[in-house]
Each structure stands twice: as C-alpha cells, then as structure tokens.
Design an enzyme around this catalytic site. Structure first.
Site, PDB file in Angstrom:
ATOM      1  N   SER A 168      69.732  12.413 -11.395  1.00 25.29           N
ATOM      2  CA  SER A 168      70.459  11.565 -12.351  1.00 25.29           C
ATOM      3  C   SER A 168      70.176  12.136 -13.742  1.00 25.29           C
ATOM      4  O   SER A 168      69.227  11.740 -14.402  1.00 25.29           O
ATOM      5  CB  SER A 168      69.990  10.122 -12.248  1.00 25.29           C
ATOM      6  OG  SER A 168      70.157   9.647 -10.935  1.00 25.29           O
TER       7      SER A 168
ATOM      8  N   LYS B 138      77.150   7.855 -12.767  1.00 26.44           N
ATOM      9  CA  LYS B 138      75.852   7.443 -12.193  1.00 26.44           C
ATOM     10  C   LYS B 138      75.044   6.627 -13.208  1.00 26.44           C
ATOM     11  O   LYS B 138      74.465   5.587 -12.874  1.00 26.44           O
ATOM     12  CB  LYS B 138      75.070   8.685 -11.746  1.00 26.44           C
ATOM     13  CG  LYS B 138      73.623   8.439 -11.367  1.00 26.44           C
ATOM     14  CD  LYS B 138      73.467   7.490 -10.193  1.00 26.44           C
ATOM     15  CE  LYS B 138      72.005   7.137  -9.969  1.00 26.44           C
ATOM     16  NZ  LYS B 138      71.819   6.087  -8.959  1.00 26.44           N
TER      17      LYS B 138
ATOM     18  N   LYS C 104      65.279   5.404 -17.827  1.00 27.91           N
ATOM     19  CA  LYS C 104      65.859   6.699 -18.229  1.00 27.91           C
ATOM     20  C   LYS C 104      67.384   6.660 -18.052  1.00 27.91           C
ATOM     21  O   LYS C 104      68.135   7.022 -18.950  1.00 27.91           O
ATOM     22  CB  LYS C 104      65.251   7.816 -17.368  1.00 27.91           C
ATOM     23  CG  LYS C 104      65.980   9.143 -17.441  1.00 27.91           C
ATOM     24  CD  LYS C 104      65.805   9.986 -16.164  1.00 27.91           C
ATOM     25  CE  LYS C 104      66.360   9.326 -14.947  1.00 27.91           C
ATOM     26  NZ  LYS C 104      66.799  10.132 -13.843  1.00 27.91           N
TER      27      LYS C 104
HETATM   28  P1  NAD Z   1      60.446  11.608  -7.604  1.00 22.89           P
HETATM   29  O1  NAD Z   1      59.645  11.554  -8.853  1.00 22.89           O
HETATM   30  O2  NAD Z   1      59.917  10.972  -6.365  1.00 22.89           O
HETATM   31  O3  NAD Z   1      60.780  13.138  -7.224  1.00 22.89           O
HETATM   32  C1  NAD Z   1      60.952  14.154  -8.161  1.00 22.89           C
HETATM   33  C2  NAD Z   1      60.270  15.404  -7.599  1.00 22.89           C
HETATM   34  O4  NAD Z   1      60.508  16.497  -8.487  1.00 22.89           O
HETATM   35  C3  NAD Z   1      58.749  15.261  -7.477  1.00 22.89           C
HETATM   36  O5  NAD Z   1      58.347  15.533  -6.135  1.00 22.89           O
HETATM   37  C4  NAD Z   1      58.217  16.296  -8.441  1.00 22.89           C
HETATM   38  O6  NAD Z   1      56.993  16.897  -8.013  1.00 22.89           O
HETATM   39  C5  NAD Z   1      59.352  17.288  -8.456  1.00 22.89           C
HETATM   40  N1  NAD Z   1      59.323  18.176  -9.621  1.00 22.89           N
HETATM   41  C6  NAD Z   1      58.948  17.907 -10.883  1.00 22.89           C
HETATM   42  N2  NAD Z   1      59.038  19.019 -11.641  1.00 22.89           N
HETATM   43  C7  NAD Z   1      59.490  19.999 -10.818  1.00 22.89           C
HETATM   44  C8  NAD Z   1      59.791  21.378 -11.001  1.00 22.89           C
HETATM   45  N3  NAD Z   1      59.663  21.962 -12.191  1.00 22.89           N
HETATM   46  N4  NAD Z   1      60.211  22.095  -9.933  1.00 22.89           N
HETATM   47  C9  NAD Z   1      60.369  21.529  -8.735  1.00 22.89           C
HETATM   48  N5  NAD Z   1      60.100  20.216  -8.501  1.00 22.89           N
HETATM   49  C10 NAD Z   1      59.666  19.471  -9.532  1.00 22.89           C
HETATM   50  O7  NAD Z   1      61.879  11.028  -7.986  1.00 22.89           O
HETATM   51  P2  NAD Z   1      63.032  10.503  -6.994  1.00 22.89           P
HETATM   52  O8  NAD Z   1      62.889   9.032  -6.843  1.00 22.89           O
HETATM   53  O9  NAD Z   1      63.120  11.379  -5.805  1.00 22.89           O
HETATM   54  O10 NAD Z   1      64.301  10.761  -7.942  1.00 22.89           O
HETATM   55  C11 NAD Z   1      64.852  12.052  -8.144  1.00 22.89           C
HETATM   56  C12 NAD Z   1      66.142  11.874  -8.944  1.00 22.89           C
HETATM   57  O11 NAD Z   1      67.036  11.044  -8.202  1.00 22.89           O
HETATM   58  C13 NAD Z   1      65.944  11.184 -10.297  1.00 22.89           C
HETATM   59  O12 NAD Z   1      66.851  11.721 -11.226  1.00 22.89           O
HETATM   60  C14 NAD Z   1      66.280   9.727  -9.992  1.00 22.89           C
HETATM   61  O13 NAD Z   1      66.708   9.039 -11.157  1.00 22.89           O
HETATM   62  C15 NAD Z   1      67.361   9.895  -8.952  1.00 22.89           C
HETATM   63  N6  NAD Z   1      67.559   8.801  -7.976  1.00 22.89           N
HETATM   64  C16 NAD Z   1      66.485   8.171  -7.378  1.00 22.89           C
HETATM   65  C17 NAD Z   1      66.717   7.163  -6.454  1.00 22.89           C
HETATM   66  C18 NAD Z   1      65.590   6.419  -5.748  1.00 22.89           C
HETATM   67  O14 NAD Z   1      65.861   5.383  -5.116  1.00 22.89           O
HETATM   68  N7  NAD Z   1      64.348   6.878  -5.818  1.00 22.89           N
HETATM   69  C19 NAD Z   1      68.035   6.800  -6.127  1.00 22.89           C
HETATM   70  C20 NAD Z   1      69.090   7.483  -6.717  1.00 22.89           C
HETATM   71  C21 NAD Z   1      68.846   8.487  -7.649  1.00 22.89           C
END
Ligand code: NAD
Length: 295
Positions: free
Chosen positions: A100, A174, A243
């Site tokens: 997102s 989104k 965010k």
């Molecule tokens: P999360 O924090 O669980 O996962 C993010 C991952 O990115 C982590 O494992 C982190 O270690 C990794 N990361 C950070 N820096 C990195 C880098 N430089 N290289 C590679 N990996 C790296 O977050 P999430 O809940 O999985 O969300 C991910 C995205 O999806 C966000 O933008 C969030 O807003 C969106 N989203 C989340 C949900 C939900 O229900 N959790 C639903 C829809 C959308």
C-alpha cells in the site's frame, strides 16, 4: 486453483501478507525466489517449497516478474533504488508493487524504471491475512492495459484483479478504501461504546446493526472476529492503517478534494498511535476509544 504456472517470480517482503501470498504462488506452480531481512520469514518460504535469496538483487536475477510486498513507499523506493537489483532484471520484466504505497511516489518510480524498459504496476490488496491465505484478495491494479493483461494470470492465485486506471490509480483507490475502513471502524467503536454505556449488550448492538443500515466491514468482520472476542488480532497494524489514511488525505489535499472528516479521523487515529504500543493492531482502536480518561 486453475492453471498450473511455470513462471519465475522474485518476491520481496515476506511479512504478514507477503508470506501467505508468496506461498500461494508456490502452490500455484510458480518458482518463487523470496527475500526478506528477517531470517525466519525466508525459512518459512523455503519450507513451503520456495527459494530464499541473500539479497533482493539476488532474488531478482533473471526472473520473469518482480513482486514487492513491503511496508510502504520509503522501503519500496529504497529497494527499487538499488542499481544491482535493476541490473539483475531483464528489460521488459514487470515490477509489481503490491504494497500500500503512495500514488505520487509510484508515478515517479514508474517514470524512472521506464528508462530501463521496466514496467511498474501498482497492485495493492484488500482482504487481510485471511484473504491472503485463501487467495481471495481484491487486487486494485493501476498501469497500462497490456502490462496488466500480462500480469493478470500470474497474480490470479492471489485474488481478483480489478484494473482501476493508470499507474498510481491502484495505490490511490487502496488508500481511499483504507481511509473509509478506518473511519467506519472508529465510528462503529464510538457507537458501540455509547450503546454499551446505555446498558445494551455489545453483541446485540453489532448483530442488530448488521441487519440494519449502519453496517460496514467494521461491524460485519472486525467486531465479531477481533473486537467482541477481545483478541485484537486482525493482523493489520494500526501504524500501517494510519500510514494509509495519511496517503488518502494527502491525495485529497493535492487534488483539492474535501477531506474534513478524513482529516479528523487521521487526527484521532494519530492520538491512538501515540498512546498505544507501536505493534498495536488496527482493532485496538476500539479499546483506545474506551480508554480511561483523566477528567
Ligand atoms: P509486515 O510489516 O508484516 O511485512 C513487511 C515485510 O517487509 C517485513 O517482513 C519486513 O521484514 C520486510 N521488509 C522491510 N524492509 C525490507 C527490505 N528492504 N527488503 C525486503 N523486505 C523488507 O507488513 P504486512 O502487514 O505484510 O503489510 C505489507 C503491505 O501490505 C503494507 O503496505 C500494508 O499496508 C499492506 N497491507 C496489509 C494488510 C494486512 O492485513 N496486514 C492488508 C492489506 C494491505
């Protein structure tokens, strides 16, 4: 699960969502090479039949598609600012940002990547951890028709692709979705708090509203699944929701659209974020609404 795929996909960001999504792609037959700085996240992908790389650039080496599922634009910019990663991609390889992210940042990155003949699509998702696990996400895609058409079958195991417009449009829709979801959730939490203090059972309030016109994903899903059972475990961080809300209000400001209610919701969610643990779940907003206050 439909047609068996044989693509090579680099998947960067194996967190709450990325872990489930990458594993679905493995199950659909694609060869998935993942990277995340968290070792346990890489190990989970390997256990599920994928491969882990030591860096994002190594994961990207010669793949057919590059998928990003990262916290937001700052991290996406840093990953796509790595020339080793860009050099590792064949010209024409679609880069699909499913995080997102911020629509303006996405447009700038798309212009920069176009100079290397790398098309960037935005394809953020809604549907949470359950949707990621089940492959029932709503995927809001922005970008040119031909690239969307090429990518559609590859990401189909993750959910339903809706092509909403040009590059950045997916990230815009989104963010707007999440501003609505957050505003609805806060409104429902305030409503339930008032009803409960008046003496009505919260479960009865929610069941009744779900058969009436005030219902939303907050009352139909988040209250029954995460708030009434007091588990506060939707799997989506409150900080990530905030965010997204700011992306939406910044977008409204940039185009001169009204966002008075949205701005107020951002203000209240910011207070919650400041008061709560950094790891708080979005559904903790309902607990925060009921916090003890000093008079
Ligand atoms: P999360 O924090 O669980 O996962 C993010 C991952 O990115 C982590 O494992 C982190 O270690 C990794 N990361 C950070 N820096 C990195 C880098 N430089 N290289 C590679 N990996 C790296 O977050 P999430 O809940 O999985 O969300 C991910 C995205 O999806 C966000 O933008 C969030 O807003 C969106 N989203 C989340 C949900 C939900 O229900 N959790 C639903 C829809 C959308």
């Amino acid at each position: 699960m439909g047609e068996h795929r044989t693509d090579r996909i680099a998947f960067i960001g194996l967190g709450t969502m990325g872990s489930r999504m990458s594993q679905r792609l493995v199950a659909a037959g694609s060869e998935v090479i993942g990277f995340d700085p968290v070792e346990a996240a890489r190990a989970d992908l390997v256990e599920a039949g994928g491969r882990a790389a030591a860096t994002a650039a190594e994961a990207a080496d010669g793949v057919d598609y590059l998928i990003l599922m990262l916290p937001g634009s700052r991290v996406v910019e840093s990953v796509l600012g790595d020339t080793a990663l860009l050099d590792a991609l064949k010209p024409g390889t679609p880069v699909i940002d499913m995080s997102s992210s911020e629509p303006e940042s996405t447009r700038k990155l798309a212009a920069a990547l176009a100079e290397r003949a790398l098309p960037l699509l935005d394809a953020p998702v809604s549907g949470g951890v359950r949707g990621a696990r089940a492959g029932t996400l709503t995927i809001m895609a922005g970008g040119p028709d031909d690239v969307i058409a090429a990518v559609r079958p590859v990401i189909a195991p993750l959910g339903t692709v809706r092509h909403v417009g040009a590059t950045g449009a997916g990230h815009a829709v989104k963010a707007i979705n999440n501003l609505l979801a957050a505003t609805n959730l806060l409104a429902a939490a305030e409503g339930v708090a008032a009803g409960r203090r008046f003496g009505v059972d919260p479960g009865v309030i929610i069941e009744t509203i779900n058969a009436a016109s005030g219902r939303s994903a907050a009352t139909q899903l988040k209250f029954p699944q995460n708030i009434l059972p007091e588990t506060y475990d939707s799997g989506f961080a409150l900080a990530l929701m905030l965010k997204d809300m700011r992306i939406a209000t910044d977008l409204a400001r940039s185009v001169g659209a009204p966002a008075a209610l949205g701005e107020r919701a951002v203000e209240l969610w910011s207070h919650a974020a400041a008061d709560l643990d950094p790891a708080a779940d979005q559904t903790d907003i309902a607990r925060w609404v009921n916090r003890p206050r000093t008079p």
